[in-house]
Design a protein around this motif. Structure first.
Motif, PDB file in Angstrom:
ATOM      1  N   ASP A 177      -2.672   2.322 -10.689  1.00 27.46           N
ATOM      2  CA  ASP A 177      -2.933   3.052 -12.082  1.00 27.46           C
ATOM      3  C   ASP A 177      -3.365   4.345 -12.009  1.00 27.46           C
ATOM      4  OD1 ASP A 177      -2.175   0.563 -13.246  1.00 27.46           O
ATOM      5  OD2 ASP A 177      -4.187   0.147 -14.146  1.00 27.46           O
ATOM      6  N   ASP A 178      -4.106   4.777 -11.133  1.00 26.06           N
ATOM      7  CA  ASP A 178      -4.562   6.209 -10.806  1.00 26.06           C
ATOM      8  C   ASP A 178      -3.514   6.957 -10.327  1.00 26.06           C
ATOM      9  OD1 ASP A 178      -7.000   5.956 -12.259  1.00 26.06           O
ATOM     10  OD2 ASP A 178      -8.042   5.376 -10.539  1.00 26.06           O
ATOM     11  N   TYR A 179      -2.869   6.386  -9.170  1.00 27.59           N
ATOM     12  CA  TYR A 179      -1.526   7.018  -8.641  1.00 27.59           C
ATOM     13  C   TYR A 179      -0.482   7.514  -9.699  1.00 27.59           C
ATOM     14  CZ  TYR A 179      -2.583   6.804  -3.567  1.00 27.59           C
ATOM     15  OH  TYR A 179      -3.130   7.156  -2.258  1.00 27.59           O
ATOM     16  N   LEU A 180      -0.076   6.352 -10.656  1.00 26.14           N
ATOM     17  CA  LEU A 180       0.884   6.519 -11.448  1.00 26.14           C
ATOM     18  C   LEU A 180       0.425   7.646 -12.420  1.00 26.14           C
ATOM     19  CD1 LEU A 180       1.822   2.969 -12.180  1.00 26.14           C
ATOM     20  CD2 LEU A 180       3.089   4.816 -11.091  1.00 26.14           C
ATOM     21  N   PHE A 229       0.920  -1.248  -0.090  1.00 30.53           N
ATOM     22  CA  PHE A 229       0.031  -0.086  -0.057  1.00 30.53           C
ATOM     23  C   PHE A 229       0.809   1.301  -0.099  1.00 30.53           C
ATOM     24  CE2 PHE A 229      -2.552  -3.225   2.489  1.00 30.53           C
ATOM     25  CZ  PHE A 229      -3.523  -3.562   1.321  1.00 30.53           C
ATOM     26  N   VAL A 230       1.975   1.254  -0.661  1.00 27.66           N
ATOM     27  CA  VAL A 230       2.942   2.371  -0.661  1.00 27.66           C
ATOM     28  C   VAL A 230       3.356   2.327  -2.091  1.00 27.66           C
ATOM     29  CG1 VAL A 230       3.453   2.492   1.706  1.00 27.66           C
ATOM     30  CG2 VAL A 230       4.916   1.419  -0.118  1.00 27.66           C
ATOM     31  N   LEU A 231       3.580   3.484  -2.648  1.00 29.15           N
ATOM     32  CA  LEU A 231       4.241   3.721  -4.034  1.00 29.15           C
ATOM     33  C   LEU A 231       5.315   4.879  -4.166  1.00 29.15           C
ATOM     34  CD1 LEU A 231       3.647   2.743  -7.018  1.00 29.15           C
ATOM     35  CD2 LEU A 231       2.563   5.210  -7.374  1.00 29.15           C
ATOM     36  N   PRO A 232       6.488   4.672  -4.634  1.00 31.27           N
ATOM     37  CA  PRO A 232       7.877   5.271  -4.550  1.00 31.27           C
ATOM     38  C   PRO A 232       7.334   6.523  -5.289  1.00 31.27           C
ATOM     39  CG  PRO A 232       8.438   3.024  -5.147  1.00 31.27           C
ATOM     40  CD  PRO A 232       6.819   3.189  -5.237  1.00 31.27           C
ATOM     41  N   VAL A 233       8.000   7.838  -5.069  1.00 30.49           N
ATOM     42  CA  VAL A 233       7.595   9.002  -5.386  1.00 30.49           C
ATOM     43  C   VAL A 233       8.938   9.326  -6.248  1.00 30.49           C
ATOM     44  CG1 VAL A 233       7.252  11.409  -5.099  1.00 30.49           C
ATOM     45  CG2 VAL A 233       6.004   9.802  -3.518  1.00 30.49           C
ATOM     46  N   VAL A 273      -9.652  12.519  -8.322  1.00 32.70           N
ATOM     47  CA  VAL A 273     -10.152  13.383  -9.339  1.00 32.70           C
ATOM     48  C   VAL A 273      -9.691  12.664 -10.627  1.00 32.70           C
ATOM     49  CG1 VAL A 273      -9.861  15.561 -10.481  1.00 32.70           C
ATOM     50  CG2 VAL A 273     -10.537  15.744  -8.055  1.00 32.70           C
ATOM     51  N   VAL A 274      -8.361  12.287 -10.693  1.00 27.08           N
ATOM     52  CA  VAL A 274      -7.958  11.663 -12.003  1.00 27.08           C
ATOM     53  C   VAL A 274      -8.794  10.479 -12.356  1.00 27.08           C
ATOM     54  CG1 VAL A 274      -6.102  10.309 -12.754  1.00 27.08           C
ATOM     55  CG2 VAL A 274      -5.555  12.514 -11.714  1.00 27.08           C
ATOM     56  N   HIS A 275      -9.208   9.904 -11.187  1.00 27.81           N
ATOM     57  CA  HIS A 275     -10.039   8.535 -11.452  1.00 27.81           C
ATOM     58  C   HIS A 275     -11.444   8.883 -11.922  1.00 27.81           C
ATOM     59  CE1 HIS A 275     -11.913   4.605 -10.918  1.00 27.81           C
ATOM     60  NE2 HIS A 275     -12.805   5.193 -10.115  1.00 27.81           N
ATOM     61  N   ALA A 276     -11.877   9.912 -11.412  1.00 29.56           N
ATOM     62  CA  ALA A 276     -13.219  10.357 -11.894  1.00 29.56           C
ATOM     63  C   ALA A 276     -13.402  10.907 -13.308  1.00 29.56           C
ATOM     64  CB  ALA A 276     -13.785  11.622 -10.707  1.00 29.56           C
ATOM     65  N   LEU A 277     -12.554  11.677 -13.380  1.00 29.02           N
ATOM     66  CA  LEU A 277     -12.601  12.181 -14.834  1.00 29.02           C
ATOM     67  C   LEU A 277     -12.289  11.329 -16.015  1.00 29.02           C
ATOM     68  CD1 LEU A 277     -12.895  14.874 -13.192  1.00 29.02           C
ATOM     69  CD2 LEU A 277     -11.316  15.977 -14.743  1.00 29.02           C
ATOM     70  N   LYS A 278     -11.811  10.211 -15.667  1.00 29.49           N
ATOM     71  CA  LYS A 278     -11.480   9.289 -16.581  1.00 29.49           C
ATOM     72  C   LYS A 278     -12.503   8.409 -17.177  1.00 29.49           C
ATOM     73  CE  LYS A 278      -6.909   7.163 -15.364  1.00 29.49           C
ATOM     74  NZ  LYS A 278      -6.475   6.072 -14.753  1.00 29.49           N
ATOM     75  N   GLU A 297       6.107  19.316  -1.534  1.00 27.81           N
ATOM     76  CA  GLU A 297       4.785  20.120  -1.533  1.00 27.81           C
ATOM     77  C   GLU A 297       3.559  19.625  -2.729  1.00 27.81           C
ATOM     78  OE1 GLU A 297       7.795  21.520   0.747  1.00 27.81           O
ATOM     79  OE2 GLU A 297       7.805  21.221  -1.367  1.00 27.81           O
ATOM     80  N   LYS A 298       4.302  19.019  -3.735  1.00 26.05           N
ATOM     81  CA  LYS A 298       3.133  18.361  -4.876  1.00 26.05           C
ATOM     82  C   LYS A 298       2.981  17.033  -4.374  1.00 26.05           C
ATOM     83  CE  LYS A 298       3.388  20.132  -8.964  1.00 26.05           C
ATOM     84  NZ  LYS A 298       4.070  20.392 -10.322  1.00 26.05           N
ATOM     85  N   ALA A 299       3.992  16.334  -3.892  1.00 25.49           N
ATOM     86  CA  ALA A 299       3.711  14.899  -3.716  1.00 25.49           C
ATOM     87  C   ALA A 299       2.577  14.441  -2.951  1.00 25.49           C
ATOM     88  CB  ALA A 299       5.114  14.411  -3.493  1.00 25.49           C
ATOM     89  N   VAL A 300       2.453  15.417  -1.970  1.00 21.48           N
ATOM     90  CA  VAL A 300       1.655  15.306  -0.821  1.00 21.48           C
ATOM     91  C   VAL A 300       0.129  15.144  -1.266  1.00 21.48           C
ATOM     92  CG1 VAL A 300       1.327  17.652   0.001  1.00 21.48           C
ATOM     93  CG2 VAL A 300       1.023  15.550   1.665  1.00 21.48           C
ATOM     94  N   LEU A 301       0.046  15.680  -2.663  1.00 18.18           N
ATOM     95  CA  LEU A 301      -1.441  15.931  -2.994  1.00 18.18           C
ATOM     96  C   LEU A 301      -1.762  14.770  -4.053  1.00 18.18           C
ATOM     97  CD1 LEU A 301      -1.154  19.840  -4.306  1.00 18.18           C
ATOM     98  CD2 LEU A 301      -2.427  18.562  -2.358  1.00 18.18           C
ATOM     99  N   ILE A 302      -0.945  13.718  -4.220  1.00 16.57           N
ATOM    100  CA  ILE A 302      -1.079  12.568  -4.803  1.00 16.57           C
ATOM    101  C   ILE A 302      -2.338  11.902  -4.589  1.00 16.57           C
ATOM    102  CG2 ILE A 302      -0.269  10.259  -5.582  1.00 16.57           C
ATOM    103  CD1 ILE A 302       2.576  11.491  -5.485  1.00 16.57           C
ATOM    104  N   GLU A 303      -2.450  11.685  -3.518  1.00 13.46           N
ATOM    105  CA  GLU A 303      -3.852  10.822  -2.857  1.00 13.46           C
ATOM    106  C   GLU A 303      -4.976  11.501  -3.242  1.00 13.46           C
ATOM    107  OE1 GLU A 303      -6.952   9.153  -0.584  1.00 13.46           O
ATOM    108  OE2 GLU A 303      -6.251  11.161  -0.378  1.00 13.46           O
TER     109      GLU A 303
END
Length: 333
Positions: free
Chosen positions: A279-282, A127-131, A149-154, A138-144
């Motif tokens: 996938d959505d995280y990537l 349940f973790v993914l390398p950054v 939104v990325v999932h929704a707009l797909k 400051e941008k990486a903390v916004l991934i989750e």
């Protein structure tokens, strides 16, 4: 080790907790860098989620560095990672169908299991993914939250010239506005609170802002509902053009739908919950790595965890964007 503990609704403290044992198997121990406060955290704090359990350590928007790894862990110490806060079993019928976001055995950090608002925490490396190194903290903390939104707009087709209305200009709404605009859409941001519309203007030019009454009678190719109220859903459907679609990110218990309008206009309604991992995280990471994608204005404040009371007050006020807690050593002293 310092951690935040929500004993029960409205009663939270920063306390000294026992040191954690070392990770075993596929587990990793993470030293937290940043933790974002989101609407779900606020709902748990107020006792607004029926499935929340107490006492619970809050926090699920988590960025940190692995400091210890079990013998079967996927990643090694020194790896900076973002956390998937919603577990999945991998064996139920939903997981087997690739729909891990609606796993029948899902648990959620900071809601019905301890979250990560602590100096250190242990979690399965599943349940973790390398950054990537080129993505700042400051941008990486916004991934989750951005992955939501990325999932929704797909679910909808957004391209140059697509008219998109985003209802609700909280943090998820702002992220939806930015992504829709990045994809080429002509975006109208709608909210009942003028001060939130003023915050939207800080995201950049070419974003139209409007109160609900100012778009009455208009229609849009795509409507993103991010407010999560009965009225925003009911009003949002009326804003969808014939043959268009509405994606519902916000959550309300129930709402009255104008069924005849939906049928006769052949409107498509999508519900969207969290994301597919990885996938959505990537995909989210790739958006954030692009220097042309300016997400920085979404974050209003980065505050030391010792100031958690003020941080939560700021988040509750609605006068700010994303509030981030800083868990690095110097911020705790």
């Amino acid at each position: 080790m310092l951690e935040l503990l929500l004993k029960k609704p409205f009663e939270m403290e920063l306390r000294e907790a026992k040191s954690l044992p070392g990770p075993v198997g596929d587990e990793v121990k993470i030293k937290l860098i940043y933790g974002g406060i989101c609407g779900t955290d606020l709902s748990v704090y107020k006792g607004g989620l029926a499935y929340a359990t107490y006492p619970v350590r809050p926090g699920h928007e988590l960025l940190g560095t692995i400091i210890e790894a079990g013998e079967e862990a996927r990643y090694q110490p020194g790896t900076r990672v973002v956390v998937l806060p919603n577990t999945f079993c991998g064996t139920c019928v939903k997981c087997q169908a690739g729909k891990t976001n609606i796993c029948l055995n899902k648990k959620s950090l900071g809601i019905n299991m301890d979250g990560g608002f602590s100096e250190e925490f242990v979690i399965s490396s599943r349940f973790v993914l390398p950054v990537p190194d080129d993505l700042p903290d400051e941008k990486a903390v916004l991934i989750e939250p951005f992955a939501v939104v990325v999932h929704a707009l797909k679910k909808v087709e957004i391209q140059k010239g697509t008219s998109v209305a985003v209802i609700g200009c909280g943090n998820e709404g702002k992220l939806a506005i930015l992504l829709a605009q990045y994809l080429g859409a002509e975006v109208t941001a709608i909210d009942i609170q003028p001060r939130k519309l003023e915050k939207v203007k800080e995201l950049g030019p070419h974003i139209r802002t409007a109160l609900p009454k100012e778009v009455r009678g208009e229609t849009f190719d795509v409507v993103i509902e991010a407010a999560g109220t009965n009225s925003s859903i009911e009003d949002g459907i009326k804003l969808v053009t014939s043959g268009g679609a509405m994606v519902m990110i916000g959550i309300t218990q129930e709402s009255s739908l104008p069924v005849a309008h939906v049928v006769r206009s052949e409107i498509t309604l999508y519900g969207s919950i969290i994301y597919q991992f990885p996938d959505d995280y990537l995909q989210t990471i790739e958006y954030l790595r692009n220097k042309a994608f300016h997400v920085e204005p979404v974050v209003s404040k980065i505050m030391p965890v010792a100031a958690y009371k003020q941080a939560y007050e700021n988040a509750f006020s609605g006068d700010y964007g994303k509030i981030i807690l800083d868990f690095r050593g110097e911020s705790i002293k």
